[in-house]
Motif scaffolding. Structure first.
Motif, PDB file in Angstrom:
ATOM      1  N   ASP A   1      13.951  28.722  17.106  1.00 50.32           N
ATOM      2  CA  ASP A   1      15.314  28.919  16.616  1.00 50.32           C
ATOM      3  C   ASP A   1      15.560  28.021  15.411  1.00 50.32           C
ATOM      4  O   ASP A   1      14.696  27.239  15.004  1.00 50.32           O
ATOM      5  CB  ASP A   1      16.356  28.641  17.713  1.00 50.32           C
ATOM      6  N   GLU A   2      16.759  28.152  14.812  1.00 52.54           N
ATOM      7  CA  GLU A   2      17.073  27.451  13.570  1.00 52.54           C
ATOM      8  C   GLU A   2      17.117  25.936  13.709  1.00 52.54           C
ATOM      9  O   GLU A   2      17.076  25.215  12.722  1.00 52.54           O
ATOM     10  CB  GLU A   2      18.402  27.965  13.006  1.00 52.54           C
ATOM     11  N   THR A   3      17.189  25.427  14.944  1.00 54.77           N
ATOM     12  CA  THR A   3      17.196  23.970  15.110  1.00 54.77           C
ATOM     13  C   THR A   3      15.813  23.370  14.895  1.00 54.77           C
ATOM     14  O   THR A   3      15.674  22.166  14.687  1.00 54.77           O
ATOM     15  CB  THR A   3      17.677  23.581  16.526  1.00 54.77           C
ATOM     16  N   LEU A   4      14.771  24.213  14.944  1.00 53.05           N
ATOM     17  CA  LEU A   4      13.378  23.735  14.801  1.00 53.05           C
ATOM     18  C   LEU A   4      13.130  22.553  15.730  1.00 53.05           C
ATOM     19  O   LEU A   4      12.520  21.547  15.346  1.00 53.05           O
ATOM     20  CB  LEU A   4      13.085  23.348  13.347  1.00 53.05           C
ATOM     21  N   SER A   5      13.602  22.681  16.955  1.00 51.31           N
ATOM     22  CA  SER A   5      13.530  21.570  17.900  1.00 51.31           C
ATOM     23  C   SER A   5      12.094  21.282  18.307  1.00 51.31           C
ATOM     24  O   SER A   5      11.270  22.187  18.460  1.00 51.31           O
ATOM     25  CB  SER A   5      14.378  21.863  19.144  1.00 51.31           C
TER      26      SER A   5
ATOM     27  N   TRP B   1       5.924  21.733  18.132  1.00 49.77           N
ATOM     28  CA  TRP B   1       6.983  22.605  17.616  1.00 49.77           C
ATOM     29  C   TRP B   1       6.538  24.071  17.721  1.00 49.77           C
ATOM     30  O   TRP B   1       5.420  24.414  17.359  1.00 49.77           O
ATOM     31  CB  TRP B   1       7.305  22.275  16.165  1.00 49.77           C
TER      32      TRP B   1
ATOM     33  N   SER C   1      17.016  30.816   6.828  1.00 56.80           N
ATOM     34  CA  SER C   1      16.116  30.835   7.976  1.00 56.80           C
ATOM     35  C   SER C   1      14.750  31.375   7.577  1.00 56.80           C
ATOM     36  O   SER C   1      14.629  32.338   6.821  1.00 56.80           O
ATOM     37  CB  SER C   1      16.707  31.694   9.092  1.00 56.80           C
TER      38      SER C   1
ATOM     39  N   PHE D   1      10.388  17.657   8.990  1.00 57.52           N
ATOM     40  CA  PHE D   1      10.591  16.930  10.242  1.00 57.52           C
ATOM     41  C   PHE D   1      10.483  15.428   9.964  1.00 57.52           C
ATOM     42  O   PHE D   1       9.441  14.970   9.469  1.00 57.52           O
ATOM     43  CB  PHE D   1       9.558  17.351  11.278  1.00 57.52           C
TER      44      PHE D   1
ATOM     45  N   VAL E   1      14.561  20.749   9.726  1.00 54.77           N
ATOM     46  CA  VAL E   1      15.540  21.497   8.929  1.00 54.77           C
ATOM     47  C   VAL E   1      14.796  22.364   7.930  1.00 54.77           C
ATOM     48  O   VAL E   1      13.665  22.052   7.518  1.00 54.77           O
ATOM     49  CB  VAL E   1      16.505  20.553   8.179  1.00 54.77           C
TER      50      VAL E   1
ATOM     51  N   ASP F   1      13.766  17.099  15.641  1.00 59.49           N
ATOM     52  CA  ASP F   1      14.100  18.428  15.159  1.00 59.49           C
ATOM     53  C   ASP F   1      13.923  18.485  13.649  1.00 59.49           C
ATOM     54  O   ASP F   1      13.955  17.465  12.951  1.00 59.49           O
ATOM     55  CB  ASP F   1      15.538  18.787  15.527  1.00 59.49           C
TER      56      ASP F   1
END
Length: 280
Positions: free
Chosen positions: A82-86, A78, A100, A125, A94, A92
């Motif tokens: 971005d906000e998706t924390l992909s 990781w 944020s 996660f 939260v 992903d």
């Protein structure tokens, strides 16, 4: 011709033919066997690393003559862009307890910052839903951290199995929970195995590359590639029954975190040198 004279003659011939003094190894079957064993284990480690696209480690124990190869596979990466924390493997995250938490001054691009967030804020996660996140036989966790203030805080928690924390003054602490079996033969979460690096392990206002490694032999803490603390242990790690958390403690990390990488042990092989042969 005596044995000594024979060895001298063979040595001269070896030098003249460019073979070096290693030619003496042909006189010792034990050394030949040891060489074959070490070569085989190194080849195994190399093939594992190539197949998995991840590092493999070889440990030589001079006291016991043991050789241990450990292969690891990266199961999650990781970068907090971005906000998706992909994540690289589709897991992903939260933000919980805050909006944020991204900061533009990350190690590579953006990073994660808890400055101004309320206690308990975290990035979460759901790794417990993926069987690949099995820490039983060992793991490697890496994170880049640029602390502003050297406070004690929780950096990482993986389910009920592992915690990585900072301590006051720039120290680090890692704890894993062992798998045990109760009187009825049922598995349960047992006691803790911990290791701690004292104050000064982390440098404020600069990037520290923190790594914790466990291979059912040693639990180690490293910063910027330098081993700082270790403890011997051969226990299995308890199940990952909850999410991976970054932050989440009463006191939150100060500064910026970035580049979180988790790998798990997927294979190991052990060998022992023959009697009379050692690492020199």
């Amino acid at each position: 011709m005596t044995l000594i004279e024979l060895m001298l003659v063979m040595g001269l011939i070896a030098v003249m033919m460019g073979m070096g003094l290693g030619a003496f190894a042909t006189l010792d079957p034990g050394r030949r066997a040891a060489l074959g064993q070490v070569t085989s284990l190194l080849r195994t480690a190399h093939n594992t690393a190539v197949a998995l696209g991840a590092p493999a480690r070889v440990t030589l124990d001079r006291e016991t003559g043991e050789i241990l190869t450990v292969g690891m596979r990266v199961v999650g990466t990781w970068h907090f862009e971005d906000e998706t924390l992909s994540g690289s493997d589709g897991i992903d995250g939260v933000f919980l307890g805050s909006g944020s938490l991204l900061d533009d001054d990350g190690f590579m691009g953006r990073g994660l910052s808890f400055d101004g967030a309320p206690a308990g804020a975290r990035a979460e996660f759901p790794v417990q839903d993926d069987p690949a996140f099995d820490l039983t036989d060992g793991f490697s966790l890496e994170i880049s951290y640029k602390p502003e203030h050297l406070v004690g805080a929780q950096l990482i928690e993986i389910g009920d199995a592992f915690q990585l924390q900072t301590t006051a003054g720039g120290g680090l602490s890692a704890t894993l929970y062992r798998r045990e079996v109760d009187a009825l033969g049922q598995p349960r979460r047992g006691g803790r195995v911990g290791v701690q690096a004292g104050g000064g392990a982390l440098r404020p206002d600069q990037w520290n590359h923190v790594r914790c490694v466990y291979d059912k032999r040693t639990l180690r803490l490293l910063v910027n590639g330098v081993p700082l603390a270790s403890t011997a242990s051969d226990v299995s790690v308890w199940n990952v029954e909850g999410p991976l958390l970054v932050g989440g403690g009463t006191t939150l990390p100060s500064g910026i975190l970035d580049r979180l990488v988790l790998a798990v042990v997927v294979g190991s092989e052990k060998g022992v040198l023959p009697l009379g042969v050692d690492f020199t």
